[in-house]
Design an enzyme around this catalytic site. Structure first.
Site, PDB file in Angstrom:
ATOM      1  N   ASP A 190      21.278 -15.978  24.578  1.00  0.00           N
ATOM      2  CA  ASP A 190      19.975 -16.085  25.243  1.00  0.00           C
ATOM      3  C   ASP A 190      19.598 -14.675  25.698  1.00  0.00           C
ATOM      4  OD1 ASP A 190      17.722 -17.274  26.519  1.00  0.00           O
ATOM      5  OD2 ASP A 190      18.762 -17.219  28.434  1.00  0.00           O
ATOM      6  N   CYS A 201      18.058 -20.225  23.328  1.00  0.00           N
ATOM      7  CA  CYS A 201      16.806 -19.573  23.694  1.00  0.00           C
ATOM      8  C   CYS A 201      15.689 -20.212  22.884  1.00  0.00           C
ATOM      9  CB  CYS A 201      16.914 -18.075  23.392  1.00  0.00           C
ATOM     10  SG  CYS A 201      15.346 -17.210  23.537  1.00  0.00           S
ATOM     11  N   HIS A 254      15.994 -21.246  30.839  1.00  0.00           N
ATOM     12  CA  HIS A 254      16.099 -20.798  32.232  1.00  0.00           C
ATOM     13  C   HIS A 254      15.633 -21.882  33.223  1.00  0.00           C
ATOM     14  CE1 HIS A 254      16.481 -16.689  30.645  1.00  0.00           C
ATOM     15  NE2 HIS A 254      16.768 -16.269  31.867  1.00  0.00           N
TER      16      HIS A 254
HETATM   17  N1  DGL Z   1      15.659 -18.587  28.011  1.00  0.00           N
HETATM   18  C1  DGL Z   1      14.852 -18.208  26.914  1.00  0.00           C
HETATM   19  C2  DGL Z   1      14.030 -19.341  26.371  1.00  0.00           C
HETATM   20  O1  DGL Z   1      14.540 -20.446  26.343  1.00  0.00           O
HETATM   21  C3  DGL Z   1      14.179 -16.847  27.010  1.00  0.00           C
HETATM   22  C4  DGL Z   1      13.338 -16.603  28.211  1.00  0.00           C
HETATM   23  C5  DGL Z   1      12.807 -15.182  28.295  1.00  0.00           C
HETATM   24  O2  DGL Z   1      13.591 -14.245  28.201  1.00  0.00           O
HETATM   25  O3  DGL Z   1      11.578 -15.042  28.447  1.00  0.00           O
HETATM   26  O4  DGL Z   1      12.947 -19.192  25.903  1.00  0.00           O
END
Ligand code: DGL
Length: 288
Positions: free
Chosen positions: A22, A85, A196
């Site tokens: 991620d 991610c 997140h």
């Molecule tokens: N946690 C990631 C997602 O699921 C990336 C978030 C980011 O860095 O903006 O999209």
């Protein structure tokens, strides 16, 4: 090859780690699920903290980062990769799957499948890049064409989470603004379209009407991972190795932030990912 040799090879394949990555601490929500559902697996976790947030970046950048991370993971001899991610999944997963010869799992399809089981008026909170890509809308409508989908890009969430400002009144204010249009549409289900965001669940639950289902694709991508491991007969039956954590930014900062969610202090190592050359496929695409 003798039976004994075949068994040794199989045991070696099983024992290989799963690669998880991620931009930051978001993927820990997936890691937690891996610990819960697949406690025997060894895991290598990479957080690209030097380049977060991913959610405002272009497809070309996300694809390039994905290539660098996957090339490194292949060198680490992982048996498969879980892309923890959504932004990478939305913008680059299909190309990465064409370029790398190992199973690569993403969150969006399992998340969409789980959401249509729960409701028909679906809200998605995600990074601006994921929301703009319409990846969740497309995945949901392909499974259930009658579903209604509303997506909201939430640019402030990832920086607030990475700064550990979960319980800051400002975070609640921002969350209220992001959720308001979805509550107005009377959604019955909300998908965490960024790994997140489950870290914010205490704050979000307080703001959402009680009847709204919350879908965390982390849970479902890990179920899909377990199925894939069964299918390729690579589920580890041996005791796992401790998780190895790597970052591109500051290891101390990542370790400090992760303790609360992991329940232990991770040993974190900083690595440098060498850039990889663009493939002819991408050079052609960028000419258009
Ligand atoms: N946690 C990631 C997602 O699921 C990336 C978030 C980011 O860095 O903006 O999209």
């Amino acid at each position: 090859m003798s039976n004994e040799e075949i068994l040794t090879l199989k045991a070696e394949a099983q024992r290989k780690p799963i690669g998880v990555f991620d931009s930051g601490v978001g993927g820990l929500t997936v890691l937690r699920e891996l610990y819960r559902q697949l406690p025997n697996e060894s895991i290598i976790y990479f957080a690209d903290t030097a380049r977060l947030p991913y959610g405002n970046r272009s497809r070309e950048e996300i694809l390039q980062f994905g290539r660098e991370i996957l090339s490194w993971m292949v060198q680490q001899d992982v048996k498969m990769v879980v892309v923890a991610c959504n932004t990478t999944d939305a913008l680059a997963l299909s190309t990465l799957r064409e370029e790398f010869n190992l199973p690569i799992l993403g969150l969006i399809l399992p998340g969409a499948r789980a959401a249509v089981q729960k409701g028909s008026r679906l809200g998605v909170i995600a990074t601006p890049a994921t929301a703009a890509s319409n990846a969740y809308r497309h995945a949901i409508l392909e499974i259930e064409p009658t579903a209604q989908v509303w997506q909201v890009g939430c640019p402030e969430f990832v920086p607030l989470i990475e700064q550990n400002r979960l319980y800051d009144p400002y975070t609640k204010e921002v969350a209220q603004q992001y959720l308001a249009p979805l509550i107005d549409q009377r959604i019955d289900t909300l998908i965490y379209g960024c790994t997140h965001y489950p870290h914010l669940s205490p704050v979000l639950r307080e703001l959402l009407p009680l009847h709204i289902w919350l879908v965390d694709p982390a849970e479902h991508v890990v179920t899909a991972t377990a199925q894939e491991l069964d299918l390729i007969r690579e589920k580890n039956t041996f005791p796992p190795l401790p998780t190895r954590f790597y970052v591109s930014g500051c290891p101390e900062q990542f370790a400090k932030l992760s303790i609360e969610w992991l329940g232990f202090t991770p040993a974190v190592e900083k690595i440098y990912l060498p850039p990889v050359a663009l493939s002819p496929l991408v050079s052609l695409e960028s000419v258009d």
